[in-house]
Structures are given as structure tokens and as C-alpha cells.
Design a protein around this motif. Structure first.
Motif, short mmCIF file in Angstrom:
data_model
loop_
_atom_site.label_atom_id
_atom_site.label_comp_id
_atom_site.label_asym_id
_atom_site.label_seq_id
_atom_site.Cartn_x
_atom_site.Cartn_y
_atom_site.Cartn_z
N LEU A 91 -21.13 -20.11 -19.00
CA LEU A 91 -22.48 -20.62 -19.22
C LEU A 91 -22.37 -21.87 -20.10
N GLU A 92 -22.73 -23.01 -19.55
CA GLU A 92 -22.61 -24.29 -20.25
C GLU A 92 -24.00 -24.92 -20.32
N ARG A 93 -24.42 -25.29 -21.51
CA ARG A 93 -25.80 -25.78 -21.66
C ARG A 93 -26.00 -27.17 -21.06
N ALA B 294 -16.65 -32.62 -26.76
CA ALA B 294 -15.34 -33.12 -27.24
C ALA B 294 -14.30 -33.21 -26.12
N SER B 295 -14.34 -32.25 -25.19
CA SER B 295 -13.30 -32.22 -24.16
C SER B 295 -13.39 -33.40 -23.20
N GLY B 296 -14.55 -34.02 -23.14
CA GLY B 296 -14.67 -35.24 -22.33
C GLY B 296 -14.38 -36.48 -23.14
N GLU C 56 -28.21 -22.78 -21.17
CA GLU C 56 -27.98 -22.63 -22.62
C GLU C 56 -28.11 -21.17 -23.03
N VAL C 57 -27.13 -20.68 -23.75
CA VAL C 57 -27.23 -19.34 -24.33
C VAL C 57 -27.92 -19.49 -25.68
N TYR C 58 -29.03 -18.76 -25.86
CA TYR C 58 -29.70 -18.90 -27.14
C TYR C 58 -29.63 -17.64 -27.99
P1 FAD Z 1 -16.19 -28.71 -26.48
O1 FAD Z 1 -15.44 -29.56 -25.55
O2 FAD Z 1 -17.07 -29.39 -27.48
O3 FAD Z 1 -17.01 -27.69 -25.61
C1 FAD Z 1 -17.95 -26.80 -26.13
C2 FAD Z 1 -19.02 -26.65 -25.09
O4 FAD Z 1 -19.93 -25.63 -25.48
C3 FAD Z 1 -19.85 -27.91 -24.92
O5 FAD Z 1 -19.74 -28.37 -23.59
C4 FAD Z 1 -21.27 -27.49 -25.27
O6 FAD Z 1 -22.26 -28.12 -24.50
C5 FAD Z 1 -21.21 -26.00 -25.00
N1 FAD Z 1 -22.22 -25.23 -25.74
C6 FAD Z 1 -22.52 -25.29 -27.06
N2 FAD Z 1 -23.48 -24.41 -27.38
C7 FAD Z 1 -23.80 -23.76 -26.24
C8 FAD Z 1 -24.74 -22.72 -25.93
N3 FAD Z 1 -25.52 -22.19 -26.86
N4 FAD Z 1 -24.84 -22.31 -24.63
C9 FAD Z 1 -24.05 -22.84 -23.66
N5 FAD Z 1 -23.14 -23.82 -23.92
C10 FAD Z 1 -23.01 -24.28 -25.20
N6 FAD Z 1 -7.28 -32.79 -28.70
C11 FAD Z 1 -6.01 -32.88 -28.24
O7 FAD Z 1 -5.36 -31.87 -28.00
N7 FAD Z 1 -5.43 -34.11 -28.06
C12 FAD Z 1 -6.07 -35.26 -28.33
O8 FAD Z 1 -5.52 -36.35 -28.16
C13 FAD Z 1 -7.39 -35.19 -28.81
N8 FAD Z 1 -8.07 -36.33 -29.08
C14 FAD Z 1 -9.37 -36.25 -29.51
C15 FAD Z 1 -10.07 -37.43 -29.72
C16 FAD Z 1 -11.40 -37.39 -30.07
C17 FAD Z 1 -12.16 -38.68 -30.28
C18 FAD Z 1 -12.05 -36.14 -30.22
C19 FAD Z 1 -13.50 -36.08 -30.59
C20 FAD Z 1 -11.34 -34.95 -30.04
C21 FAD Z 1 -9.99 -35.00 -29.69
N9 FAD Z 1 -9.24 -33.85 -29.49
C22 FAD Z 1 -7.97 -33.91 -29.00
C23 FAD Z 1 -9.80 -32.54 -29.82
C24 FAD Z 1 -10.35 -31.83 -28.60
O9 FAD Z 1 -11.22 -32.69 -27.92
C25 FAD Z 1 -11.11 -30.57 -29.04
O10 FAD Z 1 -10.33 -29.76 -29.88
C26 FAD Z 1 -11.49 -29.75 -27.80
O11 FAD Z 1 -12.11 -30.55 -26.83
C27 FAD Z 1 -12.42 -28.60 -28.19
O12 FAD Z 1 -12.75 -27.95 -27.01
P2 FAD Z 1 -13.96 -26.89 -26.96
O13 FAD Z 1 -14.00 -26.38 -25.58
O14 FAD Z 1 -13.78 -25.94 -28.09
O15 FAD Z 1 -15.24 -27.75 -27.35
#
Ligand code: FAD
Ligand code: GLY
Length: 382
Positions: A33-35, A42-44, A178-180
Motif C-alpha cells: 500500500l503506497e500513498r 527517497a528511493s526515487g 494511504e494507510v492512516y
Molecule cells: P522511501 O523511499 O521514502 O519510501 C517510503 C514510502 O512510504 C514512500 O513512497 C511514501 O510515500 C510511503 N508512505 C509513507 N507513509 C505512508 C502511508 N501512511 N501509507 C502508505 N504509504 C506511505 N542510499 C543508498 O544506498 N545509496 C545512495 O547512494 C543513496 N543516496 C541518497 C541520496 C539522496 C539525495 C537521498 C535523499 C537518499 C539517498 N540514499 C542512498 C538513501 C536511500 O534513498 C534511502 O535510505 C531509501 O530510499 C529509504 O527507502 P524507504 O523505502 O525506507 O523509504
């Protein structure tokens, strides 16, 4: 009410999508579930470096986890390509950690010695040797550590590829959902509520980065996490200026598989404001130009920013909630979520299958909670 699935994953970033992929590959029924959209946070935004050695020089548990995860990428790239059709842009050219002053030279020699004790390939290069390896380097270079295993991928493609492969294996990938609220029955989490209705499941995995804390507050649990903003720039050149990632503590330049040079990244803690600032870009370009003077001639492409999820102790939270059944958390991967994503997906899948995880998770445990009176309920382990 919606159909019950085995596992609900909240968050469609690299962590949630890797978990979805690894669970689906084991035949477990998963719903993400992605909002917003897959890889929209961050992952993009990430640079995609697999910088286990460049970024984990002094943290043994993370280093161990990181190098185990890094080693999975060549096979993962092939598997994901076969299953999803998406190239993750793995570039296996290594990284030069550049010393820009005498103190760096001393520090990096000490770090190289530690890493060699841990069995990692590190090679110290003099300034002349470094410039022979990467001819575009400028004159500010005092030498470099050559980390030949610190490769890189295209972070958005990796995330999309995990999601597509999971979907092809039977996972439901629900964007704009979105999960709330989490649904708790006594000491067990049994589902989630979204704008579209209620989803019941056997396990909920929170992989929603810094926003995990807001969701967990719906059951009275305060999980410490905070954002660290990073701004980035991409430029293009007609012919490649570098082949290896050029890395310093203030700026890195990553030659991506699509031909762009990715220049990153600023580090601004405790802000949710994602504006890309002139100050941030000038600071990055100042260092980038000193590292590679010919970057002046590159064509401007784009800028963006993202929010890294950081925990107070700098370690991610990966594992079961210590008091609530049916709840797992995988969040707080800070600067290395791309690198740590394969092994995070695998260990969470191991836990769901009640197998001994393939990696030691003791440093990444989820903190116990004190319940607020309002949420105190019987049946919760304390
Ligand atoms: P995210 O990618 O932020 O995903 C979390 C998702 O949860 C989001 O899509 C959000 O919309 C969703 N969400 C939030 N709340 C809710 C809800 N209530 N209901 C449904 N969906 C929800 N890492 C590396 O390993 N190498 C690198 O070179 C590197 N470079 C980086 C450079 C930058 C500029 C940045 C910002 C980060 C970098 N990182 C790098 C770190 C990496 O991007 C993060 O550690 C990683 O993307 C985190 O992944 P995630 O899935 O936890 O978070
Ligand atoms: N790991 C690179 C960054 O977070 O900027």
C-alpha cells in the motif's frame, strides 16, 4: 472490506518493494500500500551508490550487513531483469574516495587498514596514480582510496524493478492508497485502514520511512525517526568524463548507466521542506568543480531532493515489534537504503517464514515502547 492477504506492506519505496519481491518469490501473498507512486520519495531521489566501504568505515554491525547486501547485487540485477524486464543499471567500476587534504590522507590510511583486516579490497593510490585512473580529476587531490567493490545502480529503476517482479509473482501493488491507521486487537496488529477500506492480514510490515512514526502513533507507539534532506544535481556530457564514482565527505559524482553525472548530496537534518536551494546547489558545484574541473562544460540537466530516514543511533530498525504480534518494521536506512535493500528484504522474509534470518539483526532491533494510558490494552507484552 477487502480480501485478507498474508502480508501487508506499508510503503512502496525500495525497502517495501524489496520485501514484497522476496516474499512473493517465496509464494507468500503480499499487498503493498503506497500513498503516492512507487519510488516517489527517497528511493526515487537516491544516488544509488553501493558504498559499503566508503560509508561504513567505523560501524561493524552495519558494515557486516552492508557488505553482505552489496555482494547480492550482480545476481539480483540478473534476476530482476529476467523477472521484470527492467535493467537496474548496475555499473561495476568501483569508487575512488578522494583525499583533499593531508588529514584525509592519514585518516584514509587508518581506515584502509581496518577494512583490510575485515578482508575487504582497498588500495591506496597516490595523487599521480589516482589521476592516471581518472584523468579528469583536478589538482586538489592528495591521493585516493580505491574501493573496487563499491559499485552503483539506478535507484528508481531498482525500486520499480522490485515492484514489477513482485507484481508478476502475484503481489498486489496499490498506489495512491494511504494507510492512516493500524488495527490492533489486544496484543496483535491484524490489519490497516485506508481511504478505500479495511485490509486484514496476518502480518503488517511498516516500511514507510520517516512517516512510519506517524502511523505507529495511531496505536500509541512513538518510534524515533527524523528526516535528513539531500539535494542533488544531474548534468550531461557528450563523452564520459569519469568511469568510477568520485566520493568525498562533501560531495560525490556518480557516472550513471544512462550517461548522466549525478552530483550529490547536501545533508540537512530535521526538515520536511524539500525545496532545492541555490545555496545547496552552489555548495555542491563548488566541490564538484574542484574535483573535476571539466565539469564546467557539462550541460545542466535537473535538480531534486529527497528525505533520508534517520534513527537517533544511526542504525535502521529491522525486525519484529518486541511487544506486538503481527507487526514488523523496516525503516530508518538513512544514507544506504538502496545498498541495504536486498538483505533487508531477505531477512524480513525469513522472519515471516519463521526461519533463522541469514544475517544478525541484534543491532537493528525495534525499541520497546511505553504505552500511553489512552492506548493501554490487555494482552500486550511489556
Ligand atoms: P522511501 O523511499 O521514502 O519510501 C517510503 C514510502 O512510504 C514512500 O513512497 C511514501 O510515500 C510511503 N508512505 C509513507 N507513509 C505512508 C502511508 N501512511 N501509507 C502508505 N504509504 C506511505 N542510499 C543508498 O544506498 N545509496 C545512495 O547512494 C543513496 N543516496 C541518497 C541520496 C539522496 C539525495 C537521498 C535523499 C537518499 C539517498 N540514499 C542512498 C538513501 C536511500 O534513498 C534511502 O535510505 C531509501 O530510499 C529509504 O527507502 P524507504 O523505502 O525506507 O523509504
Ligand atoms: N549515500 C549518499 C547519500 O545519502 O547522500
Amino acid at each position: 472490506m477487502q480480501q485478507t492477504v498474508d502480508v501487508i506492506i506499508v510503503g512502496g519505496g525500495v525497502i517495501g518493494c524489496s520485501i514484497a519481491y522476496h516474499l512473493s518469490a517465496r509464494g507468500i501473498r503480499v499487498r503493498v500500500l503506497e500513498r503516492n507512486r512507487i519510488a516517489s520519495e527517497a528511493s526515487g531521489a537516491a544516488a544509488g551508490m553501493l558504498a559499503a566501504q566508503a560509508e561504513f568505515i567505523e560501524s561493524a554491525p552495519l558494515f557486516e550487513f552492508a557488505r553482505h547486501s552489496r555482494a547480492m547485487f550482480p545476481a539480483l540485477a540478473a534476476d530482476l531483469k529476467e523477472r521484470s524486464g527492467i535493467e537496474i543499471g548496475l555499473v561495476q567500476q568501483g569508487l575512488l574516495r578522494i583525499a583533499t587534504c593531508e588529514q584525509d590522507v592519514i585518516r584514509y590510511h587508518a581506515q584502509a587498514a581496518i577494512q583490510q583486516q575485515w578482508g575487504e579490497a582497498t588500495q591506496w593510490l597516490s595523487a599521480v596514480e589516482a589521476k592516471e585512473m581518472e584523468k579528469a580529476l583536478g589538482s586538489d587531490v592528495y591521493g585516493a582510496l580505491y574501493l573496487e567493490q563499491d559499485h552503483q545502480v539506478m535507484a528508481p529503476s531498482l525500486t520499480q524493478s522490485y515492484a514489477k517482479a513482485a507484481s508478476d509473482l502475484g503481489a498486489d501493488i496499490c498506489e495512491h492508497t494511504e494507510v492512516y491507521e493500524l488495527i490492533r486487537e489486544g496484543g496483535k496488529v491484524v490489519g490497516v485502514r485506508t481511504q478505500d477500506g479495511t485490509h486484514y492480514c496476518h502480518h503488517v510490515i511498516i516500511a514507510s520511512s520517516i512517516w512510519s512514526q506517524f502511523l505507529l502513533r495511531s496505536i500509541g507507539y512513538d518510534l524515533p525517526l527524523y528526516p535528513v534532506k539531500g539535494e542533488c544535481i544531474a548534468v550531461k556530457t557528450n563523452t564520459p568524463l569519469i568511469r568510477k564514482t568520485i566520493y568525498t565527505d562533501d560531495c560525490y559524482i556518480v557516472p550513471k548507466a544512462n550517461g548522466e553525472l549525478l552530483i550529490g548530496a547536501t545533508v540537512t537534518p530535521h526538515t520536511y521542506n524539500r525545496q532545492v536551494t541555490v545555496g545547496g546547489i552552489l555548495a555542491l558545484m563548488d566541490v564538484a568543480e574542484r574535483l573535476i574541473p571539466s565539469i564546467r562544460g557539462a550541460e545542466w540537466s535537473r535538480t531534486w531532493s529527497g528525505l533520508r530516514p534517520k534513527t537517533p543511533h544511526g542504525m535502521p530498525y529491522i525486525g519484529r515489534h518486541p511487544q506486538l504480534d503481527g507487526l514488523m518494521i523496516a525503516a530508518g536506512h538513512y544514507r544506504n537504503g538502496i545498498l541495504l535493500s536486498p538483505l533487508t528484504g531477505i531477512v524480513i522474509a525469513d522472519l515471516i517464514e519463521e526461519k533463522e534470518p541469514v544475517a544478525d539483526l541484534s543491532a537493528f532491533q525495534i525499541p520497546s515502547m511505553r504505552w500511553t494510558k489512552e492506548h493501554q490494552m490487555t494482552g500486550v507484552r511489556s
